[in-house]
Scaffold this motif. Structure first.
Motif, mmCIF file in Angstrom:
data_model
loop_
_atom_site.group_PDB
_atom_site.id
_atom_site.type_symbol
_atom_site.label_atom_id
_atom_site.label_comp_id
_atom_site.label_asym_id
_atom_site.label_seq_id
_atom_site.Cartn_x
_atom_site.Cartn_y
_atom_site.Cartn_z
ATOM 1 N N ILE A 286 3.586 5.896 4.306
ATOM 2 C CA ILE A 286 3.597 4.586 4.962
ATOM 3 C C ILE A 286 5.035 4.109 5.139
ATOM 4 N N CYS B 119 -4.492 2.523 11.514
ATOM 5 C CA CYS B 119 -3.417 1.547 11.262
ATOM 6 C C CYS B 119 -3.101 0.792 12.558
ATOM 7 N N PRO B 120 -3.144 -0.538 12.528
ATOM 8 C CA PRO B 120 -2.949 -1.307 13.768
ATOM 9 C C PRO B 120 -1.509 -1.358 14.266
ATOM 10 N N VAL B 121 -0.565 -0.970 13.398
ATOM 11 C CA VAL B 121 0.839 -1.115 13.822
ATOM 12 C C VAL B 121 1.618 0.214 13.745
ATOM 13 N N CYS C 117 4.774 -1.705 7.939
ATOM 14 C CA CYS C 117 3.466 -2.086 7.389
ATOM 15 C C CYS C 117 3.310 -3.608 7.321
ATOM 16 N N ILE C 118 2.174 -4.109 7.828
ATOM 17 C CA ILE C 118 1.911 -5.556 7.757
ATOM 18 C C ILE C 118 0.929 -5.880 6.622
ATOM 19 N N LYS C 119 0.636 -4.911 5.791
ATOM 20 C CA LYS C 119 -0.181 -5.099 4.585
ATOM 21 C C LYS C 119 -1.599 -5.565 4.900
ATOM 22 N N CYS C 120 -2.176 -5.003 5.960
ATOM 23 C CA CYS C 120 -3.518 -5.444 6.359
ATOM 24 C C CYS C 120 -4.604 -4.819 5.479
ATOM 25 N N GLY C 121 -4.297 -3.713 4.808
ATOM 26 C CA GLY C 121 -5.268 -3.087 3.912
ATOM 27 C C GLY C 121 -6.247 -2.155 4.606
ATOM 28 N N THR C 122 -6.092 -1.954 5.921
ATOM 29 C CA THR C 122 -7.037 -1.092 6.652
ATOM 30 C C THR C 122 -7.016 0.342 6.115
ATOM 31 N N CYS C 123 -5.839 0.843 5.806
ATOM 32 C CA CYS C 123 -5.751 2.233 5.322
ATOM 33 C C CYS C 123 -6.453 2.378 3.969
ATOM 34 N N TYR D 254 0.855 -1.200 0.000
ATOM 35 C CA TYR D 254 0.000 0.000 0.000
ATOM 36 C C TYR D 254 0.884 1.241 0.000
ATOM 37 N N ALA E 230 2.165 2.261 11.363
ATOM 38 C CA ALA E 230 3.100 2.296 10.235
ATOM 39 C C ALA E 230 2.922 3.568 9.394
ATOM 40 N N ILE E 231 1.928 4.385 9.759
ATOM 41 C CA ILE E 231 1.682 5.584 8.947
ATOM 42 C C ILE E 231 2.235 6.807 9.673
HETATM 43 S S1 SF4 Z 1 -1.764 -1.683 5.128
HETATM 44 FE FE1 SF4 Z 1 -2.323 -1.875 7.312
HETATM 45 S S2 SF4 Z 1 -0.358 -1.913 8.360
HETATM 46 FE FE2 SF4 Z 1 0.049 -1.109 6.325
HETATM 47 S S3 SF4 Z 1 -0.058 1.095 6.570
HETATM 48 FE FE3 SF4 Z 1 -2.073 0.393 5.906
HETATM 49 S S4 SF4 Z 1 -3.215 0.121 7.833
HETATM 50 FE FE4 SF4 Z 1 -1.035 0.198 8.363
#
Ligand code: SF4
Ligand code: SF4
Length: 236
Positions: free
Chosen positions: A186, A171-173, A191-197, A154, A175-176
């Motif tokens: 980012i 963002c859960p970690v 980034c753990i690539k969760c896709g939340t953003c 992302y 990373a932003i």
């Molecule tokens: S993909 Fe997930 S971990 Fe990576 S920046 Fe977005 S919210 Fe954070």
């Protein structure tokens, strides 16, 4: 601890620390005391990890899982002896496969970094309870090669980001990197690539891009992140 606690990261960490083989012992399948059936989860992790080892050029025989009860001392001895013999035949990790130390470290580090992503993508499959005769079919080499060749990343488009901070809060970690009137970026290492953003960025901004299998543009320099706001401080 329960074999259900086994995580891909534990296995990869053992190899990263120089173990030549990893043996996991669990209770017999179908005899778990809990409805969670954690030993199936461990089995799925191991089957997936074997394919991952193969993908990075390591012999999957270096990893095994066996199921037994506490009353099966003889069986335990036999499987551990057999596994130890096999690992000795394979030789030291990496050397046995013709992969040099630095390359081995870099391959293991790269895969370990993707563990949260792998677990997310394979979440449903990791919860399956495969039949014994289907173990070898659960994950295919093609499937795992594709998993790594099509890794999703992302990226925030600096020309579209409106610094609303929604993604930063979600963002859960953490990373932003961003703030008020700051174009957000980012940190790809966190980034753990969760896709939340990607989901959270309001559609009217659509600033978060999903990149499949390609390189991620570098973040814009910190000095260029100040936002343009009608008449206020402007982006250079
Ligand atoms: S993909 Fe997930 S971990 Fe990576 S920046 Fe977005 S919210 Fe954070
Ligand atoms: S949610 Fe979208 S617009 Fe808002 S700060 Fe994040 S990337 Fe920028």
């Amino acid at each position: 601890m329960c074999s259900g606690r086994i995580d891909l990261e534990f296995i990869l960490r053992a190899f990263s620390k120089g173990m030549d083989g990893v043996f996991i012992g669990g209770c017999r399948l179908g005899e778990c005391n809990y409805i969670t059936h954690g030993n199936y989860h461990a089995l799925n992790m191991v089957l997936l990890c074997k394919k991952i080892l193969e993908h990075i050029g390591l012999n999957p025989d270096r990893l095994t899982i066996e199921f037994m009860s506490s009353g099966e001392g003889m069986h335990f001895t036999e499987v551990v002896d057999g596994f130890t013999k096999r690992v000795k035949e394979l030789g030291p990790l990496g050397k046995g496969e013709g992969v040099d130390e630095n390359e081995l470290k870099s391959r293991l580090d790269a895969v370990t970094k993707l563990v949260p992503y792998i677990k997310l993508v394979k979440n449903e499959k990791l919860a399956l309870r495969p039949e014994e005769k289907k173990y070898s079919e659960l994950y295919t080499s093609d499937e795992v090669d594709r998993l790594f060749n099509e890794v999703i990343s992302y990226h925030i488009d600096p020309d579209k980001c409106q610094a609303c901070q929604i993604c930063l809060r979600r963002c859960p970690v953490e990373a932003i990197i961003g703030g008020k009137n700051q174009i957000h970026v980012i940190d790809q290492d966190l980034c753990i690539k969760c896709g939340t953003c990607f989901e959270a960025c309001p559609p009217r901004f659509g600033a978060v891009e999903k990149i499949t299998g390609g390189p991620v543009p570098p973040p814009i320099p910190e000095a260029e992140r100040a936002m343009t706001r009608q008449g206020k401080e402007t982006r250079p």
